[in-house]
Every structure is written in C-alpha cells, then in structure tokens.
Write a protein that holds these residues in place. Structure first.
Motif, PDB file in Angstrom:
ATOM      1  N   GLU A 232       0.832  -1.208   0.000  1.00 41.61           N
ATOM      2  CA  GLU A 232       0.000   0.000   0.000  1.00 41.61           C
ATOM      3  C   GLU A 232       0.868   1.260   0.000  1.00 41.61           C
ATOM      4  O   GLU A 232       0.606   2.216  -0.738  1.00 41.61           O
ATOM      5  N   LYS A 233       1.898   1.246   0.829  1.00 41.84           N
ATOM      6  CA  LYS A 233       2.798   2.393   0.934  1.00 41.84           C
ATOM      7  C   LYS A 233       3.409   2.755  -0.412  1.00 41.84           C
ATOM      8  O   LYS A 233       3.611   3.939  -0.718  1.00 41.84           O
ATOM      9  N   HIS A 234       3.688   1.725  -1.228  1.00 43.52           N
ATOM     10  CA  HIS A 234       4.365   1.956  -2.501  1.00 43.52           C
ATOM     11  C   HIS A 234       3.427   1.873  -3.706  1.00 43.52           C
ATOM     12  O   HIS A 234       3.883   1.851  -4.852  1.00 43.52           O
ATOM     13  N   GLY A 235       2.135   1.828  -3.439  1.00 46.87           N
ATOM     14  CA  GLY A 235       1.162   1.914  -4.517  1.00 46.87           C
ATOM     15  C   GLY A 235       1.070   0.711  -5.426  1.00 46.87           C
ATOM     16  O   GLY A 235       0.716   0.854  -6.604  1.00 46.87           O
ATOM     17  N   VAL A 236       1.378  -0.491  -4.912  1.00 48.20           N
ATOM     18  CA  VAL A 236       1.253  -1.704  -5.722  1.00 48.20           C
ATOM     19  C   VAL A 236      -0.202  -2.174  -5.689  1.00 48.20           C
ATOM     20  O   VAL A 236      -0.742  -2.426  -4.607  1.00 48.20           O
ATOM     21  N   PRO A 237      -0.861  -2.294  -6.837  1.00 49.88           N
ATOM     22  CA  PRO A 237      -2.268  -2.713  -6.847  1.00 49.88           C
ATOM     23  C   PRO A 237      -2.462  -4.080  -6.206  1.00 49.88           C
ATOM     24  O   PRO A 237      -1.574  -4.943  -6.272  1.00 49.88           O
ATOM     25  N   GLU A 238      -3.613  -4.281  -5.594  1.00 51.46           N
ATOM     26  CA  GLU A 238      -3.880  -5.532  -4.875  1.00 51.46           C
ATOM     27  C   GLU A 238      -3.759  -6.748  -5.780  1.00 51.46           C
ATOM     28  O   GLU A 238      -3.259  -7.790  -5.362  1.00 51.46           O
ATOM     29  N   LYS A 239      -4.181  -6.637  -7.026  1.00 50.92           N
ATOM     30  CA  LYS A 239      -4.154  -7.781  -7.931  1.00 50.92           C
ATOM     31  C   LYS A 239      -2.727  -8.162  -8.348  1.00 50.92           C
ATOM     32  O   LYS A 239      -2.515  -9.211  -8.939  1.00 50.92           O
ATOM     33  N   ARG A 240      -1.758  -7.302  -8.023  1.00 54.20           N
ATOM     34  CA  ARG A 240      -0.361  -7.606  -8.352  1.00 54.20           C
ATOM     35  C   ARG A 240       0.473  -7.878  -7.107  1.00 54.20           C
ATOM     36  O   ARG A 240       1.692  -7.798  -7.135  1.00 54.20           O
ATOM     37  N   ARG A 241      -0.190  -8.199  -5.999  1.00 56.15           N
ATOM     38  CA  ARG A 241       0.481  -8.589  -4.756  1.00 56.15           C
ATOM     39  C   ARG A 241       0.357 -10.097  -4.592  1.00 56.15           C
ATOM     40  O   ARG A 241      -0.725 -10.657  -4.765  1.00 56.15           O
ATOM     41  N   HIS A 242       1.465 -10.730  -4.207  1.00 60.03           N
ATOM     42  CA  HIS A 242       1.462 -12.184  -4.113  1.00 60.03           C
ATOM     43  C   HIS A 242       2.227 -12.618  -2.867  1.00 60.03           C
ATOM     44  O   HIS A 242       3.417 -12.332  -2.730  1.00 60.03           O
ATOM     45  N   VAL A 243       1.535 -13.289  -1.946  1.00 60.76           N
ATOM     46  CA  VAL A 243       2.161 -13.887  -0.768  1.00 60.76           C
ATOM     47  C   VAL A 243       2.015 -15.395  -0.923  1.00 60.76           C
ATOM     48  O   VAL A 243       0.902 -15.912  -0.994  1.00 60.76           O
ATOM     49  N   VAL A 244       3.156 -16.101  -0.974  1.00 59.82           N
ATOM     50  CA  VAL A 244       3.126 -17.523  -1.312  1.00 59.82           C
ATOM     51  C   VAL A 244       3.905 -18.322  -0.273  1.00 59.82           C
ATOM     52  O   VAL A 244       5.023 -17.954   0.101  1.00 59.82           O
ATOM     53  N   LEU A 245       3.311 -19.414   0.195  1.00 56.49           N
ATOM     54  CA  LEU A 245       3.958 -20.302   1.155  1.00 56.49           C
ATOM     55  C   LEU A 245       4.943 -21.218   0.448  1.00 56.49           C
ATOM     56  O   LEU A 245       4.628 -21.824  -0.576  1.00 56.49           O
TER      57      LEU A 245
END
Length: 302
Positions: A232-245
């Motif tokens: 959010e701080k750096h303006g990355v759109p939600e659809k381009r965020r990826h948290v992977v186990l």
C-alpha cells in the motif's frame, strides 16, 4: 520518474548471440540512455611461463580482435540513433575495473549475459556474475534468455520477515529498482513475498519470543499484514500482490515461470565462509529462475 541515463553492458570476449545486448538495446531505445559496452580479458594464470614477446603478442591480438568485434556490435545500434561507446579492458582484476567504470561513468544499470557455473568451480573460483552481485553498487541485470528484450512483466521479490533496519533497507531498494525498470519498459510491476510456515523460520522471524502453534498463526497473519502495508505504501495494486507459502527459491522460480515474468528483482548481500561458496538466495536462484535476475544491494553495503 527515474530515468536511465547510462547503461554498462558487459559482453563476453567470445562472439555469440547475446540476450544482454538485446536487453540493453531495448532499454536504451525506451529510455534514451547511452550504452557503454565493455569486454574484459587478461593474462592466463600460466602466462608468466611464456616469453615476454609471446605475452605481448597475445595482448595485442586480443585487443585488436575485440575492438573489431565491438565495432561490429555497435554499428547497428548507432544506426538506430543510440549513443554507444565501446572499450576493451585487459586486466587481471576484471571485477575491480568494472566497478571502477560503474562509478566513473557513472552507470545506472549493469547488464550482462549469464551462464551456469558448476558448483565445484564456484568452490575454487568465484564467477564474475557472483562477484558483481556482491560488489556492484548499482543494480545488475543478469540475463539468461530474454524472450522479451524490453520486459513486459517485472516482479520484486521481497523478504519482510525482518525489520528494514536489520537488513539495510534492501526491500526498499528492491522495489525502487523494480519500479524504475517497469517505468522505463512500460511493464507490469508485481510484488512477491515467499514465506516458510515452519517453526524454525517463524521463530527466526519472532526473535527470542519462542514458537507455538498460536504464535505461528499470529506471525503468519502479521507477515501478510506487513506485506500489504508495504504494498500500500508503494502503490502496488492488490491484484499484483502475491504472498506464497514455500521456500524462497522454489516459490520465486515457480511464480516466475507460471506468470511469465521477464525479470525478477532480488536483493543480495556480501557472504563469508561456506555461504560464500553456496551463495545467497539470489546467487542460488540465478541458475534456477526461468527469467533474468535484477540484483540490488542495500546502501549500507556499498
């Protein structure tokens, strides 16, 4: 908007198709940057056994041959209107000379083809790729195969398991370098965080608090929350965020292949002892990720 002004392209002394050359040309066309092309050579380790006249003949032959090769490489680029300069270096300290050039030009980005080096060879001789990762003060783009010379998709692979203060602001540098490349290329920018859901990893992230199942769930949630806050701080759109186990190298490699990423941006640090042989996550990923690597170091390392 950050603008590339000068690219340092390192070409091998052996003439062969170069994905790095294609990448440098595409970025220069897109950004208006000048390109300085360098080829390095130097005396063999056994050259001291040779007659001085033979040594000088080898030197002169190398310089003439490479100057002719670089002229041939540069002419088509100049015909496109690009600003291109060339230089042949004869030195026993290739990485030292290259770092000096980076600082004196100054260069905004170093671009180089990369090839696999066997682990046994790495144990006795650090490849130039690894040395650049560890010592270059500006981002280094090591290119294997550039299906898209001008990147269309760029992913910043960050590690938010530790406070930025403990790792010298490297996550900020990773995202800044990824954003610069994406802006110059008009590419999609993605953000990726791989985490391991294991007691060892999460205890490391938690510090001296210790591990429990409840703490594991809490820390997993905290990591995801920190990731979203960073994005959010750096303006990355939600659809381009990826948290992977999963383990970082496997996650990054699988993600890059599945999502057709052209460049993965990662951080790297200096290593000592066994880590210097085995390499950092970035160094190990270099030969496993199916895309080129853009490596950055934290400012405290330069």
């Amino acid at each position: 908007m950050s603008q590339y002004r000068r690219l340092l392209l390192i070409l091998e002394s052996v003439a062969r198709p170069s994905s790095a050359l294609s990448r440098a040309a595409a970025l220069a066309e897109a950004s208006g940057a000048a390109i300085h092309i360098v080829t390095c050579g130097g005396p063999y380790s056994t050259v001291w056994l040779m007659d001085k006249a033979v040594q000088e003949h080898m030197h002169v032959d190398f310089m003439k041959g490479q100057e002719a090769h670089l002229k041939e490489v540069a002419e088509p680029l100049r015909a496109k209107g690009l600003q291109v300069t060339t230089e042949v270096l004869w030195t026993e300290d290739a990485v030292g000379e290259l770092i000096r050039h980076v600082k004196e030009l100054p260069a905004d980005l170093v671009i180089k083809d990369t090839h696999h080096e066997p682990a046994l060879k790495r144990a006795f001789m650090t490849p130039l790729d690894w040395q650049l990762l560890r010592e270059c003060p500006v981002p280094v783009n090591l290119v294997t195969f550039a299906e898209q010379p001008l990147p269309r998709k760029v992913v910043a692979a960050v590690d938010l398991s530790q406070p930025e203060s403990q790792i010298g602001g490297v996550n900020e540098r990773i995202l800044a370098a990824a954003n610069d490349l994406a802006l110059q290329s008009n590419a999609e920018l993605h953000l990726l965080h791989a985490y391991e859901n294991s007691p060892a990893y999460l205890t490391y992230a938690a510090g001296p608090v210790g591990w429990s199942k409840e703490l594991q769930d809490e820390l997993t949630g905290l990591l995801r929350a920190n990731f979203n806050q960073f994005a959010e701080k750096h303006g990355v759109p939600e659809k381009r965020r990826h948290v992977v186990l999963g383990s970082p190298i496997r996650v990054i490699s699988d993600f890059a292949g599945r999502e057709h990423m052209d460049v993965v941006v990662m951080g790297t640090l200096n290593r000592k002892g066994l880590e210097k042989v085995l390499g950092s996550t970035t160094e190990q990923a270099l030969y496993q990720v199916p895309s080129s690597i853009l490596a950055v170091r934290p400012p405290t390392e330069g």
